[in-house]
Motif scaffolding. Structure first.
Motif, mmCIF file in Angstrom:
data_model
loop_
_atom_site.group_PDB
_atom_site.id
_atom_site.type_symbol
_atom_site.label_atom_id
_atom_site.label_comp_id
_atom_site.label_asym_id
_atom_site.label_seq_id
_atom_site.Cartn_x
_atom_site.Cartn_y
_atom_site.Cartn_z
ATOM 1 N N GLY A 183 0.794 -1.214 0.000
ATOM 2 C CA GLY A 183 0.000 0.000 0.000
ATOM 3 C C GLY A 183 0.829 1.267 0.000
ATOM 4 O O GLY A 183 1.672 1.458 0.873
ATOM 5 N N ASP A 184 0.604 2.126 -0.979
ATOM 6 C CA ASP A 184 1.207 3.449 -1.076
ATOM 7 C C ASP A 184 0.109 4.502 -1.005
ATOM 8 O O ASP A 184 -1.056 4.233 -1.293
ATOM 9 C CB ASP A 184 1.951 3.603 -2.410
ATOM 10 N N ILE A 185 0.499 5.718 -0.677
ATOM 11 C CA ILE A 185 -0.434 6.840 -0.637
ATOM 12 C C ILE A 185 -0.436 7.552 -1.987
ATOM 13 O O ILE A 185 0.624 7.890 -2.520
ATOM 14 C CB ILE A 185 -0.056 7.828 0.480
ATOM 15 N N PHE A 186 -1.635 7.771 -2.531
ATOM 16 C CA PHE A 186 -1.825 8.516 -3.767
ATOM 17 C C PHE A 186 -2.718 9.723 -3.481
ATOM 18 O O PHE A 186 -3.399 9.776 -2.451
ATOM 19 C CB PHE A 186 -2.496 7.656 -4.836
ATOM 20 N N LEU A 187 -2.723 10.685 -4.400
ATOM 21 C CA LEU A 187 -3.705 11.756 -4.331
ATOM 22 C C LEU A 187 -4.463 11.828 -5.645
ATOM 23 O O LEU A 187 -3.968 11.415 -6.703
ATOM 24 C CB LEU A 187 -3.084 13.097 -3.957
ATOM 25 N N SER A 188 -5.676 12.357 -5.567
ATOM 26 C CA SER A 188 -6.533 12.555 -6.732
ATOM 27 C C SER A 188 -7.187 13.922 -6.617
ATOM 28 O O SER A 188 -7.349 14.454 -5.515
ATOM 29 C CB SER A 188 -7.599 11.460 -6.806
ATOM 30 N N GLU A 189 -7.581 14.491 -7.768
ATOM 31 C CA GLU A 189 -8.151 15.824 -7.793
ATOM 32 C C GLU A 189 -9.542 15.807 -8.429
ATOM 33 O O GLU A 189 -9.852 14.944 -9.251
ATOM 34 C CB GLU A 189 -7.243 16.775 -8.576
ATOM 35 N N SER A 190 -10.365 16.777 -8.015
ATOM 36 C CA SER A 190 -11.719 16.867 -8.546
ATOM 37 C C SER A 190 -12.162 18.325 -8.573
ATOM 38 O O SER A 190 -11.840 19.100 -7.669
ATOM 39 C CB SER A 190 -12.690 16.054 -7.683
ATOM 40 N N ASN A 191 -12.941 18.669 -9.592
ATOM 41 C CA ASN A 191 -13.533 20.009 -9.655
ATOM 42 C C ASN A 191 -14.845 20.094 -8.886
ATOM 43 O O ASN A 191 -15.289 21.191 -8.518
ATOM 44 C CB ASN A 191 -13.789 20.407 -11.112
ATOM 45 N N ASP A 192 -15.490 18.925 -8.651
ATOM 46 C CA ASP A 192 -16.858 18.944 -8.144
ATOM 47 C C ASP A 192 -17.142 17.902 -7.061
ATOM 48 O O ASP A 192 -18.307 17.726 -6.678
ATOM 49 C CB ASP A 192 -17.840 18.739 -9.294
ATOM 50 N N MET A 193 -16.146 17.192 -6.567
ATOM 51 C CA MET A 193 -16.310 16.128 -5.573
ATOM 52 C C MET A 193 -17.055 14.908 -6.135
ATOM 53 O O MET A 193 -17.427 14.012 -5.381
ATOM 54 C CB MET A 193 -17.032 16.631 -4.323
ATOM 55 N N GLU A 194 -17.260 14.864 -7.419
ATOM 56 C CA GLU A 194 -17.949 13.722 -8.030
ATOM 57 C C GLU A 194 -17.049 12.969 -8.994
ATOM 58 O O GLU A 194 -16.966 11.737 -8.949
ATOM 59 C CB GLU A 194 -19.214 14.169 -8.739
ATOM 60 N N PHE A 195 -16.367 13.689 -9.876
ATOM 61 C CA PHE A 195 -15.492 13.065 -10.857
ATOM 62 C C PHE A 195 -14.039 13.343 -10.471
ATOM 63 O O PHE A 195 -13.646 14.497 -10.295
ATOM 64 C CB PHE A 195 -15.790 13.603 -12.260
ATOM 65 N N TRP A 196 -13.259 12.251 -10.373
ATOM 66 C CA TRP A 196 -11.900 12.345 -9.847
ATOM 67 C C TRP A 196 -10.890 11.889 -10.891
ATOM 68 O O TRP A 196 -11.123 10.936 -11.637
ATOM 69 C CB TRP A 196 -11.762 11.496 -8.588
ATOM 70 N N GLY A 197 -9.753 12.597 -10.923
ATOM 71 C CA GLY A 197 -8.682 12.247 -11.847
ATOM 72 C C GLY A 197 -7.378 12.876 -11.414
ATOM 73 O O GLY A 197 -7.185 13.194 -10.253
ATOM 74 N N ARG A 198 -6.458 13.060 -12.387
ATOM 75 C CA ARG A 198 -5.129 13.610 -12.104
ATOM 76 C C ARG A 198 -4.490 12.875 -10.926
ATOM 77 O O ARG A 198 -3.971 13.480 -9.985
ATOM 78 C CB ARG A 198 -5.204 15.111 -11.840
ATOM 79 N N HIS A 199 -4.543 11.558 -10.964
ATOM 80 C CA HIS A 199 -4.021 10.737 -9.874
ATOM 81 C C HIS A 199 -2.490 10.834 -9.823
ATOM 82 O O HIS A 199 -1.818 10.739 -10.854
ATOM 83 C CB HIS A 199 -4.442 9.284 -10.056
ATOM 84 N N ARG A 200 -1.953 11.020 -8.633
ATOM 85 C CA ARG A 200 -0.514 11.169 -8.438
ATOM 86 C C ARG A 200 -0.054 10.294 -7.273
ATOM 87 O O ARG A 200 -0.744 10.180 -6.263
ATOM 88 C CB ARG A 200 -0.146 12.627 -8.119
ATOM 89 N N HIS A 201 1.112 9.700 -7.430
ATOM 90 C CA HIS A 201 1.732 8.962 -6.325
ATOM 91 C C HIS A 201 2.372 9.967 -5.376
ATOM 92 O O HIS A 201 3.035 10.912 -5.790
ATOM 93 C CB HIS A 201 2.801 8.018 -6.875
ATOM 94 N N VAL A 202 2.145 9.778 -4.088
ATOM 95 C CA VAL A 202 2.706 10.666 -3.072
ATOM 96 C C VAL A 202 3.863 9.992 -2.350
ATOM 97 O O VAL A 202 5.002 10.460 -2.395
ATOM 98 C CB VAL A 202 1.627 11.108 -2.064
#
Length: 339
Positions: A183-202
């Motif tokens: 298990g690693d920590i990732f982050l994801s971004e959203s404009n509206d709290m519904e659709f998520w993308g721009r996933h990045r490894h932290v």
């Protein structure tokens, strides 16, 4: 001592105990731990792994309640001092967009974050496999569940307490359907709290023995003028089973997939009876933190042995200096997390 400051509103009634004279660690335990006992409600055997925050001059929290039938769910609690808690006897009543009941099959390890005028609750739930559940509230009376951010399998979700570059940002830990052996920590971004993308490894697990199996985000990242302070849990598999400890890192303010500093040593590991002995022994699992920028004080709430809640204290200067003195970030940590 470094010149670093917490960002946010003052919290003059933050729970606090001064550091004991004989303490050599950067984090110290509340002398009256644990703050919860067994069988806190008629249908709940244990409350642990829970999140709290200031609310209306006092404090409010979302709590993992392990029901007597063995199924975990989330309960609401209120407190005047963030130490002594009154729990609602019924599970939080989640609804859908139409106001109809929309209860998860199970729910555990909640986090609680306020962004602007809205409170967000995140937890792990079943959606044809374990994944992240999210609900919103503005008054802690009505709780609307929104669509699951991700497919199974995922756990340990927490939002940053403000938008970054105009987007909501969430940390999570992709996993599998069992007791994840990675298990690693990732982050994801959203404009509206519904659709998520721009996933990045932290961050990933490391060669440090206390976090060489898996890691997961803890409380909402804490904003400072030098970066985001992230408390997280690290896990090692010993001959006697898993051991969960608390670690810390500093993430870049504008690009939080970049790790600026990462502490080689754990900050807190199971040592006391309530951490070593319980339903799941040897667990320190952070889920919330209160901060007071005026004094630099930080109170960390952590689950103990899947049986209790404990509090530990530090200051931003003390934990920052300790992280820098034991910095072990890697090239993978400092990358933007995109490949």
């Amino acid at each position: 001592m470094s010149d670093i400051n917490l960002i946010g509103k003052p919290l003059s009634n933050i729970p606090w105990q001064d550091k004991p004279a004989d303490c050599t660690a950067p984090v110290w335990r509340y002398s009256e731990n644990p703050i919860t006992g067994r069988n806190p409600l008629p249908d709940v055997a244990r409350i642990f792994n829970s999140a709290v925050m200031p609310y209306n001059g006092g404090f409010i929290g979302v709590f993992r309640g392990e029901q007597r039938n063995g199924i975990p769910n989330i309960y609401l609690g209120r407190s005047k001092d963030a130490i002594h808690w009154d729990f609602e006897p019924e599970k939080i009543p989640f609804t859908d967009d139409n106001g109809d009941s929309f209860m998860p099959i199970y729910a555990y390890d909640p986090r609680l974050v306020k962004i602007e005028d809205t409170y967000y609750i995140m937890w792990c739930q079943d959606a044809y496999g374990p994944t992240i559940g999210v609900a919103v509230t503005k008054d802690f009376k009505t709780f609307r569940r929104i669509e699951n951010p991700f497919l199974p399998y995922n756990r340990n979700a927490v939002l940053f307490p403000r938008k970054i570059n105009g987007r909501y940002v969430m940390l999570s830990r992709p996993c599998d359907n069992g007791h994840t052996a990675f298990g690693d920590i990732f982050l994801s971004e959203s404009n509206d709290m519904e659709f998520w993308g721009r996933h990045r490894h932290v961050m990933g697990k490391s060669d440090n023995w206390w976090e060489n199996l898996k890691i997961g985000a803890g409380p909402a990242p804490i904003e400072t003028d030098h970066g985001w302070l992230l408390f997280y849990h690290g896990v090692v598999n010993t001959c006697n089973g898993y051991v969960y400890s608390i670690g810390a890192a500093i993430l870049d303010l504008d690009e939080p997939s970049k790790v600026l500093h990462r502490c080689e040593n754990y900050l807190l590991a199971p040592e006391e009876w309530y951490e070593e002995r319980g339903f799941v022994p040897n667990v320190c699992f952070p889920c919330a933190a209160l901060t007071d920028p005026a004094t630099g004080r930080i109170a960390i709430y952590y689950g103990c042995a899947d049986s209790y809640i404990g509090i530990a204290f530090t200051t931003i200067n003390e934990v920052w200096d300790y992280i820098l003195a034991h910095d072990s970030k890697t090239i993978s940590d400092t990358e933007a997390g995109r490949r």
